[in-house]
Enzyme design. Structure first.
Site, short mmCIF file in Angstrom:
data_model
loop_
_atom_site.label_atom_id
_atom_site.label_comp_id
_atom_site.label_asym_id
_atom_site.label_seq_id
_atom_site.Cartn_x
_atom_site.Cartn_y
_atom_site.Cartn_z
N ASP A 1 -7.88 31.57 34.44
CA ASP A 1 -8.72 30.49 34.94
C ASP A 1 -9.99 31.06 35.56
O ASP A 1 -9.93 31.92 36.45
CB ASP A 1 -7.90 29.73 36.00
CG ASP A 1 -8.54 28.43 36.43
OD1 ASP A 1 -8.46 27.46 35.66
OD2 ASP A 1 -9.12 28.40 37.53
N GLU B 1 -10.89 31.84 30.24
CA GLU B 1 -11.41 30.47 30.38
C GLU B 1 -12.73 30.53 31.14
O GLU B 1 -12.82 30.17 32.30
CB GLU B 1 -10.41 29.57 31.13
CG GLU B 1 -10.81 28.10 31.09
CD GLU B 1 -11.14 27.49 32.45
OE1 GLU B 1 -11.33 26.28 32.50
OE2 GLU B 1 -11.22 28.22 33.46
#
Lengths: 653, 653
Positions: A383, A412
């Site tokens: 993330d 990401e």
């Protein structure tokens, strides 16, 4: 200058030059990427001064093993090429060596000598060269060279001399065994070799807590109930948002409300509470043992669990108390929460990677990944990696891969292109892309040409997502199901790796919280348990199932580099193909989700490897209809009410 | 990995990244090239992780002087640019530095804070940053920063705080004086700065011995008689084939006959006899004092003498006797003459650069160049540099330039592209090109686009020759005078540096020895004294004079990078332009030397810097005719019997 040369020269002038070795990422600072079984095609320019010929070899090895060496092929104009297959996972090294090929230079000029006395004399020079090679040889090779040298030195019959000079076998040995004086070596270069899923993967994202079919909090056991359906759709990676205890302090309510109401479940990305942090499991999901069962259960169905690595903490994460130094303080002594003024995210504390105690911090973060790896997880979706320091990721990925080179990392990072590329260079196996927002014909063509053909393809592997729990892109807000179908076809056929926020895509979930203002869903699953009616009429499950089946059947769709676009005369018709040897897939998509579109496609037959006048059959793998085609111009008509695209397999002859 | 990072990090994570710095030749292994007064425009990608802003500076210096530093301009998308002017000859260094710009990041986020308490707290963080800058400042700068820090720390009036944060002057100082923690530096890069003639030069080659106008052997004094005429034509470099004693042993006769007849003068490239070697002067040309007079005489007329450096020896060169080790031996003990089987050049011994005695040899060769440099020569045309080792040239040019950075080297390497480029990288100021053989519209366009726009332009400066004493190209063999005119116009206007084998071009000398077989002239001047009737009717002197005059008047023609081609609808019409600020030259050439050609030119007005609807006047500097033009499409007709080309100056508005 003088010294450098003097040192380098010793007793001869090393004059072979190697330039422009490829693949090469930032001059060798970073590794290129491959998966097992792929080739590394190495090219370079190599030459010496004047008419001196050179020999060129490629040396390669899995790191810490012995070198293999193969001759490079001369392509003309000082270009050379060789290829090796990477057959084990892990880091590999390669290097090019080049040196003056006196044997071949001699042989080439000897063949042009027409004067007998001149040739006799030249033969003696050849004898010296062959004798030097013989000194490096042993066994039968040495015998062959010694005999050849003695013929060249002593034979008085010019015919026999010429015959000896024409002995291909002997001279191949002489070249191979020749001393490499005056040679040089390229910079050391490397390739990271991963397993095939790093290149070809099909991701399904869902929230485990929303798997009961009603308002109860789901568990790993409930999730397992869905595995057969997900596997039947053809997915091979099941990606879960964070599975850890969710913070209670400053918990967000539904629709990202600042204050949670009783019973609100909070965001899984607000990690940590008194119940534990990044290595703990949210109590309602299950136990560590349940998790291991989940991992095994997925594997039995040919799937893997991918976990989310989100290095940030809820205010009640144990680290906040145990390691206050790992968080930046504001001037009033409170911990700095995440913010992007005027927005404040008081429920999330970012980690201070440049903390004075950074060594312990970094090791704790590495231990988080190592923990889940030891629990059987070999894929991590990271993330927001771009909000953490670059050196951290290079170090962490290196540490984890040293223990298990099978581990795949997906970045990401929805951010600026150079930052995304940097993360890919540092070691991320795959990267989220701008596909999510590329909708027009020109922008899709331009972007996927970059992804498949630019030098960045050596290290940047795209993973394309039509949607995510964070992103209901504007073009899908309140859009018809047919628009979702178009995006599914594009993602599945343009990119060897693609993924979806599964339930939302299957159902064409299109309701935004603030239409045109943000990309948040209304009643976002990030903040509540959702009930998905996956059997609702008009769902995309059949299409997705078919697409994933085609992907498995057709090697052409399992890699990205062969992508070629074919012009059409309609701005809403996009046509492209991929190829793997004799397997060819040709896709025509109607980008207009509301209207029938038709037009002429002008095929680039060369990129498909089809001779200009050879008839071929295209079979639509979505509808099973087949059409005989011939030549470059062919007609296509697509009705979005029926099918968003043709996904043709191409059968030649 | 761990150690490297630990070492690099110290107490913070250095996270700024610099990539893709340009100009950069082979990762900094070689220098880019400029002439005095030019700019070096440096670009790079520089960024840090997340939303952290970075500061970027360019540092540069003439080597061994102190660094200057200027901020780089942010272009968006992580791109940066800055430029510096190189105002002295010699090597320069430059490097980019980048670090997290905490001050600017703070300021940017402070401006977005709308909550009073939040802003008050953030101001205290700003105060800490400004105080850190103050610690690096002195005098009034320190006072300004100290005052600012104290306002940010203590002011309770939010309006006054915002006013303080808006103080551009104070914050510019705060950014400039901020600590550069977490920063990084690019690789050290360099530029070789030469005098203007390295970029803009006009060469006239002639044999001094053919300057009497009759069959007598010419001398330096006879050559000086021609200087006024050569200077009047507008040349600034007079290039002489080797001026040394010519070997008697194995001397070649007229038309390259194996055996010389009595009275044959031999080839000036067969250097050396009992009378001396590479530092001696051919007796009939004159004395050392005559040579110095020649050099001064040229200078008085704004010209320079360029000498030929041909490192090879006639069999009776003194070195053959004094340093037998400097020559390779054949197996029978004789010295290896030059050869390209089946051809033999028994009158020339190549030097063995990898001789065991190479150190003494290399120094002797350097001393040859140094000798002529001390005699006043600052331009050398190097014969066949590609047949000598690359490291030798890098060393030699470095040695000579260390003594006199004004020295210009022209590489006569008519060989494979990568070898020519390598020599340019190693330090040659200018290079002969393939222009000699590029005659068609497409090939001229492609080749000059490469020369002017590819990255190789950073180090490869073309010098274009329509002919040389070695090369009467096939397309000029038995060709009409008009064909020579076309080649003169192309060379003079496509390339900032060009040259000609003067008398032969002036007179359109077109007689080959073996038509279509070799590029040798009939009765080549290489082997005999020629009588040139330079006043013969139809000579090119007026055209050449005019062209060189235009080159001097128009800065646009004095550099290569601005070259732009403009489409025409006639395959025999080539149209291109060059531009330097407001000076624009537009050339239209009829490549067909035999027929009138006409057609429409489609001007790329953007490359000319002319607004689409602005009228402009083109004035033909060859004929003085002027035409009003407007817009992109304009008509051109050229009759080779009258003029091969229009060389327009363009006057806008």
């Amino acid at each position: 200058m003088n010294d450098r040369l003097a040192g380098a020269l010793v007793e001869t002038a090393p004059d072979a030059v190697i330039e422009n070795v490829k693949p090469q990422v930032d001059g060798g600072r970073f590794a290129a990427k491959r998966v097992v079984g792929e080739s590394v095609v190495v090219t370079c320019d190599a030459f010496a001064h004047g008419h001196e010929k050179v020999a060129c070899v490629l040396r390669y090895r899995p790191r810490a093993q012995g070198w293999s060496e193969i001759p490079m092929e001369f392509l003309g104009n000082d270009r050379w090429r060789a290829a090796f297959v990477v057959d084990t996972i892990g880091p590999w090294d390669y290097v090019v060596q080049c040196w003056p090929d006196h044997v071949e230079s001699w042989r080439e000029s000897f063949a042009r000598r027409i004067d007998r006395d001149d040739a006799m004399l030249a033969a003696r020079t050849g004898a010296q060269l062959v004798a030097a090679s013989a000194a490096n040889a042993s066994g039968s090779e040495r015998e062959i060279l010694t005999r050849l040298a003695s013929i060249l030195a002593d034979e008085r019959d010019i015919g026999k001399l010429r015959a000896a000079a024409a002995d291909e076998t002997a001279f191949a040995i002489a070249r191979r065994r020749a001393p490499r004086e005056g040679g040089c070596e390229s910079a050391a270069l490397s390739v990271t070799v991963e397993r095939e899923r790093a290149r070809f993967s099909t991701w399904y994202e869902l929230f485990p807590r929303s798997t009961t079919g009603d308002s109860r909090h789901g568990s790993f056991a409930d999730l397992e109930e869905r595995f057969d359906a997900i596997a039947a759709m053809g997915f091979d990676v099941v990606y879960l948002p964070p599975i850890h205890p969710i913070g209670h302090e400053k918990r967000k309510g539904r629709n990202n409300a600042t204050t949670a109401q009783p019973g609100d479940v909070g965001s899984p990305w607000a990690i940590g509470s008194a119940e534990g942090g990044h290595t703990a499991i949210h109590r309602e999901l299950g136990s560590a043992s349940d998790f291991r069962h989940l991992v095994r259960s997925a594997k039995l169905r040919g799937m893997e669990i991918a976990l989310d690595i989100a290095f940030q903490c809820a205010p009640d994460h144990p680290w906040v108390r145990e390691h206050p130094d790992w968080f930046a303080k504001r001037p009033d002594g409170t911990i700095q929460y995440a913010e992007n003024p005027p927005k404040k995210y008081q429920d999330i504390y970012p980690i201070d990677f440049s903390s004075k105690d950074w060594r312990a911090l970094w090791q704790a973060l590495r231990d988080v990944v190592a923990h889940w790896m030891r629990e059987g997880v070999e894929i991590f979706r990271v993330d927001n990696p771009h909000t953490k320091p670059f050196p951290f990721w290079e170090w962490l990925i290196g540490e984890i891969r040293a223990e298990n080179p099978r581990v795949i990392f997906l970045s990401e990072a929805f951010t600026r292109p150079r930052v995304m590329h940097r993360l890919a260079k540092l070691g991320f196996s795959q990267s989220y892309t701008y596909f999510t927002w590329r909708v027009g014909k020109d922008e899709l063509t331009e972007y996927f040409t970059e992804l498949s053909a630019d030098e960045s393809r050596e290290y940047f592997r795209p993973n394309c997502w039509p949607n995510t729990p964070d992103i209901l892109p504007y073009h899908l807000q309140n859009a018809p199901l047919s628009a979702f179908r178009v995006r599914a076809v594009l993602a599945a056929t343009l990119a060897a790796s693609y993924g979806m926020y599964g339930p939302a895509l299957e159902l064409g979930e299109n309701r935004p919280r603030d239409p045109g203002e943000t990309e948040e869903y209304l009643d976002s699953e990030k903040y509540e348990i959702k009930r998905w009616d996956l059997n609702r009429a008009g769902n995309l499950r059949p299409l997705i199932t078919r697409l994933n089946h085609i992907r498995k059947e057709h090697a052409a769709l399992q890699s990205d580099w062969s992508l070629a676009f074919h012009p059409t005369d309609n701005a809403q018709l996009l046509c492209y193909s991929k190829r793997a040897g004799g397997d060819r897939v040709l896709v025509a998509v109607n980008l207009d989700a509301s209207n029938v579109q038709s037009g002429w496609v002008t095929l680039d037959l060369a990129s498909l490897g089809i001779p200009a006048d050879m008839p071929f059959t295209v079979k639509d793998e979505l509808s099973d209809a087949a059409y005989p085609w011939r030549g470059t111009r062919n007609f296509v008509m697509l009705d979005p009410a029926k099918a968003p695209a043709h996904v043709f397999s191409v059968h030649v002859g």
